[in-house]
Each structure stands twice: as structure tokens, then as C-alpha cells.
Write a protein that holds these residues in place. Structure first.
Motif, PDB file in Angstrom:
ATOM      1  N   TYR A 127       0.803  -1.220   0.000  1.00 50.81           N
ATOM      2  CA  TYR A 127       0.000   0.000   0.000  1.00 50.81           C
ATOM      3  C   TYR A 127       0.840   1.275   0.000  1.00 50.81           C
ATOM      4  CZ  TYR A 127       1.017  -0.189   5.006  1.00 50.81           C
ATOM      5  OH  TYR A 127       1.649  -0.254   6.217  1.00 50.81           O
ATOM      6  N   SER A 128       2.158   1.157  -0.105  1.00 46.41           N
ATOM      7  CA  SER A 128       3.051   2.322   0.009  1.00 46.41           C
ATOM      8  C   SER A 128       2.665   3.470  -0.916  1.00 46.41           C
ATOM      9  CB  SER A 128       4.496   1.914  -0.268  1.00 46.41           C
ATOM     10  OG  SER A 128       4.955   1.063   0.747  1.00 46.41           O
ATOM     11  N   ASP A 129       2.261   3.146  -2.137  1.00 45.04           N
ATOM     12  CA  ASP A 129       1.904   4.198  -3.094  1.00 45.04           C
ATOM     13  C   ASP A 129       0.644   4.953  -2.672  1.00 45.04           C
ATOM     14  OD1 ASP A 129       4.078   3.456  -4.620  1.00 45.04           O
ATOM     15  OD2 ASP A 129       2.896   2.299  -6.065  1.00 45.04           O
ATOM     16  N   TYR A 130      -0.172   4.357  -1.826  1.00 45.72           N
ATOM     17  CA  TYR A 130      -1.440   4.950  -1.423  1.00 45.72           C
ATOM     18  C   TYR A 130      -1.499   5.274   0.068  1.00 45.72           C
ATOM     19  CZ  TYR A 130      -2.612   3.036  -5.953  1.00 45.72           C
ATOM     20  OH  TYR A 130      -2.618   2.736  -7.289  1.00 45.72           O
ATOM     21  N   LYS A 131      -0.344   5.264   0.706  1.00 48.42           N
ATOM     22  CA  LYS A 131      -0.282   5.465   2.154  1.00 48.42           C
ATOM     23  C   LYS A 131      -0.953   6.768   2.586  1.00 48.42           C
ATOM     24  CE  LYS A 131       3.031   5.594   5.961  1.00 48.42           C
ATOM     25  NZ  LYS A 131       4.442   5.405   6.304  1.00 48.42           N
ATOM     26  N   THR A 132      -0.671   7.855   1.916  1.00 44.92           N
ATOM     27  CA  THR A 132      -1.246   9.151   2.277  1.00 44.92           C
ATOM     28  C   THR A 132      -2.762   9.121   2.163  1.00 44.92           C
ATOM     29  OG1 THR A 132       0.767  10.263   1.543  1.00 44.92           O
ATOM     30  CG2 THR A 132      -1.204  11.621   1.761  1.00 44.92           C
ATOM     31  N   ALA A 133      -3.272   8.529   1.100  1.00 36.92           N
ATOM     32  CA  ALA A 133      -4.723   8.444   0.914  1.00 36.92           C
ATOM     33  C   ALA A 133      -5.358   7.564   1.984  1.00 36.92           C
ATOM     34  CB  ALA A 133      -5.046   7.906  -0.483  1.00 36.92           C
ATOM     35  N   HIS A 134      -4.719   6.453   2.303  1.00 36.01           N
ATOM     36  CA  HIS A 134      -5.247   5.575   3.348  1.00 36.01           C
ATOM     37  C   HIS A 134      -5.276   6.287   4.700  1.00 36.01           C
ATOM     38  CE1 HIS A 134      -5.730   2.084   0.911  1.00 36.01           C
ATOM     39  NE2 HIS A 134      -4.446   1.914   0.680  1.00 36.01           N
ATOM     40  N   LEU A 135      -4.205   6.985   5.019  1.00 38.76           N
ATOM     41  CA  LEU A 135      -4.163   7.704   6.293  1.00 38.76           C
ATOM     42  C   LEU A 135      -5.244   8.779   6.359  1.00 38.76           C
ATOM     43  CD1 LEU A 135      -0.322   7.992   6.875  1.00 38.76           C
ATOM     44  CD2 LEU A 135      -1.959   6.659   8.215  1.00 38.76           C
ATOM     45  N   ALA A 136      -5.457   9.491   5.266  1.00 42.77           N
ATOM     46  CA  ALA A 136      -6.507  10.515   5.238  1.00 42.77           C
ATOM     47  C   ALA A 136      -7.878   9.880   5.437  1.00 42.77           C
ATOM     48  CB  ALA A 136      -6.453  11.282   3.919  1.00 42.77           C
ATOM     49  N   ARG A 137      -8.102   8.770   4.774  1.00 41.09           N
ATOM     50  CA  ARG A 137      -9.391   8.072   4.910  1.00 41.09           C
ATOM     51  C   ARG A 137      -9.579   7.575   6.348  1.00 41.09           C
ATOM     52  NH1 ARG A 137     -12.707   4.883   1.139  1.00 41.09           N
ATOM     53  NH2 ARG A 137     -14.694   4.911   2.213  1.00 41.09           N
ATOM     54  N   LEU A 138      -8.543   7.028   6.930  1.00 40.77           N
ATOM     55  CA  LEU A 138      -8.639   6.530   8.304  1.00 40.77           C
ATOM     56  C   LEU A 138      -8.877   7.667   9.301  1.00 40.77           C
ATOM     57  CD1 LEU A 138      -5.887   3.792   8.131  1.00 40.77           C
ATOM     58  CD2 LEU A 138      -8.338   3.410   8.508  1.00 40.77           C
ATOM     59  N   LYS A 139      -8.306   8.831   9.039  1.00 39.94           N
ATOM     60  CA  LYS A 139      -8.553   9.975   9.917  1.00 39.94           C
ATOM     61  C   LYS A 139     -10.003  10.434   9.829  1.00 39.94           C
ATOM     62  CE  LYS A 139      -3.843  11.422  10.097  1.00 39.94           C
ATOM     63  NZ  LYS A 139      -2.972  12.378  10.653  1.00 39.94           N
ATOM     64  N   ARG A 140     -10.579  10.364   8.612  1.00 39.97           N
ATOM     65  CA  ARG A 140     -11.995  10.694   8.472  1.00 39.97           C
ATOM     66  C   ARG A 140     -12.857   9.692   9.226  1.00 39.97           C
ATOM     67  NH1 ARG A 140     -10.401  11.784   3.213  1.00 39.97           N
ATOM     68  NH2 ARG A 140     -11.377   9.905   2.372  1.00 39.97           N
ATOM     69  N   ILE A 141     -12.494   8.426   9.126  1.00 38.13           N
ATOM     70  CA  ILE A 141     -13.234   7.384   9.846  1.00 38.13           C
ATOM     71  C   ILE A 141     -13.106   7.593  11.356  1.00 38.13           C
ATOM     72  CG2 ILE A 141     -13.348   4.902  10.316  1.00 38.13           C
ATOM     73  CD1 ILE A 141     -12.390   4.518   7.348  1.00 38.13           C
ATOM     74  N   GLU A 142     -11.916   7.957  11.795  1.00 33.37           N
ATOM     75  CA  GLU A 142     -11.709   8.243  13.218  1.00 33.37           C
ATOM     76  C   GLU A 142     -12.648   9.358  13.668  1.00 33.37           C
ATOM     77  OE1 GLU A 142      -7.975   9.325  16.189  1.00 33.37           O
ATOM     78  OE2 GLU A 142      -7.814   9.775  14.051  1.00 33.37           O
ATOM     79  N   GLY A 143     -12.801  10.373  12.830  1.00 32.57           N
ATOM     80  CA  GLY A 143     -13.734  11.458  13.133  1.00 32.57           C
ATOM     81  C   GLY A 143     -15.175  10.968  13.189  1.00 32.57           C
ATOM     82  N   GLN A 144     -15.516  10.060  12.262  1.00 26.91           N
ATOM     83  CA  GLN A 144     -16.859   9.481  12.283  1.00 26.91           C
ATOM     84  C   GLN A 144     -17.108   8.752  13.601  1.00 26.91           C
ATOM     85  OE1 GLN A 144     -16.594   7.232   8.419  1.00 26.91           O
ATOM     86  NE2 GLN A 144     -18.778   7.711   8.398  1.00 26.91           N
ATOM     87  N   VAL A 145     -16.134   7.977  14.044  1.00 27.57           N
ATOM     88  CA  VAL A 145     -16.290   7.197  15.266  1.00 27.57           C
ATOM     89  C   VAL A 145     -16.412   8.132  16.479  1.00 27.57           C
ATOM     90  CG1 VAL A 145     -15.193   5.499  16.797  1.00 27.57           C
ATOM     91  CG2 VAL A 145     -15.191   5.149  14.313  1.00 27.57           C
ATOM     92  N   ARG A 146     -15.627   9.195  16.503  1.00 28.38           N
ATOM     93  CA  ARG A 146     -15.769  10.177  17.583  1.00 28.38           C
ATOM     94  C   ARG A 146     -17.169  10.797  17.562  1.00 28.38           C
ATOM     95  NH1 ARG A 146     -10.370  11.688  16.383  1.00 28.38           N
ATOM     96  NH2 ARG A 146     -11.175  13.353  15.091  1.00 28.38           N
ATOM     97  N   GLY A 147     -17.663  11.046  16.355  1.00 31.52           N
ATOM     98  CA  GLY A 147     -19.019  11.588  16.218  1.00 31.52           C
ATOM     99  C   GLY A 147     -20.072  10.625  16.739  1.00 31.52           C
ATOM    100  N   ILE A 148     -19.874   9.348  16.501  1.00 30.14           N
ATOM    101  CA  ILE A 148     -20.805   8.332  17.009  1.00 30.14           C
ATOM    102  C   ILE A 148     -20.782   8.320  18.533  1.00 30.14           C
ATOM    103  CG2 ILE A 148     -21.297   5.861  17.111  1.00 30.14           C
ATOM    104  CD1 ILE A 148     -20.094   5.712  14.216  1.00 30.14           C
TER     105      ILE A 148
END
Length: 93
Positions: free
Chosen positions: A4-25
Motif C-alpha cells: 500500500y506504500s503508493d497509497y499510504k497518504t490516501a489511506h491515512l486521510a481516509r482513516l482519519k476521516r473514519i476516526e472522526g466518524q467514530v468520535r461523532g458516534i
């Protein structure tokens, strides 16, 4: 290098959004929001995590498994078993 090295930045951004979703829940539960609204958000977060998982799995197969298949032997068998186990876990979740 991980597949996933080529997409690491995108994965991290997506995971941070998910983290925000979970905090919202969690905030919804703290605020005693309606059960169905909370469940809807849990479903959305679960779907987002599954999407990340499928992307990682795809990249693992395209990089790590293909490389191991080229090498053959024990490494090929190990990687094929790993991907099979990973798919089984995703299907059960």
C-alpha cells in the motif's frame, strides 16, 4: 515496502476521516441521540472501514502476493495462505 506504500497518504486521510466518524458516534451516544440515527452512523463507519480493508487487500495481492508467486516455493505458499485467511476474516466481519 508494503503493497500500500503508493497509497499510504490516501489511506491515512481516509482513516482519519473514519476516526472522526467514530468520535461523532461516541458523541451521539453521549448526547442520547435516537438509536436508529446512531446505528446508521455505525453502518457508515463500518462500510468505510471495509472499503479501506478491500483497498489494502487489493494492493497486497497486486504487490506482495504477485512478487511471492514470481519467487515460488515456500514464500508463495505463505502469501497465498495469508491472503486466503485475510479474505476469510473480511467475509466473517
Amino acid at each position: 515496502m508494503p503493497g500500500y506504500s503508493d497509497y499510504k497518504t490516501a489511506h491515512l486521510a481516509r482513516l482519519k476521516r473514519i476516526e472522526g466518524q467514530v468520535r461523532g458516534i461516541a458523541k451521539m451516544v453521549e448526547d442520547d441521540r435516537y438509536c436508529i440515527d446512531v446505528l446508521t452512523q455505525v453502518s457508515a463507519a463500518t462500510s468505510a472501514l471495509q472499503s479501506v480493508a478491500l483497498g489494502l487487500l487489493d494492493e497486497h495481492m497486486a504487490h506482495c502476493v504477485v512478487e511471492a508467486a514470481r519467487e515460488g516455493g515456500q514464500e508463495q505458499e505463505i502469501k497465498l495462505q495469508e491472503v486466503s485467511d485475510a479474505v476469510a476474516r473480511l467475509v466473517r466481519s
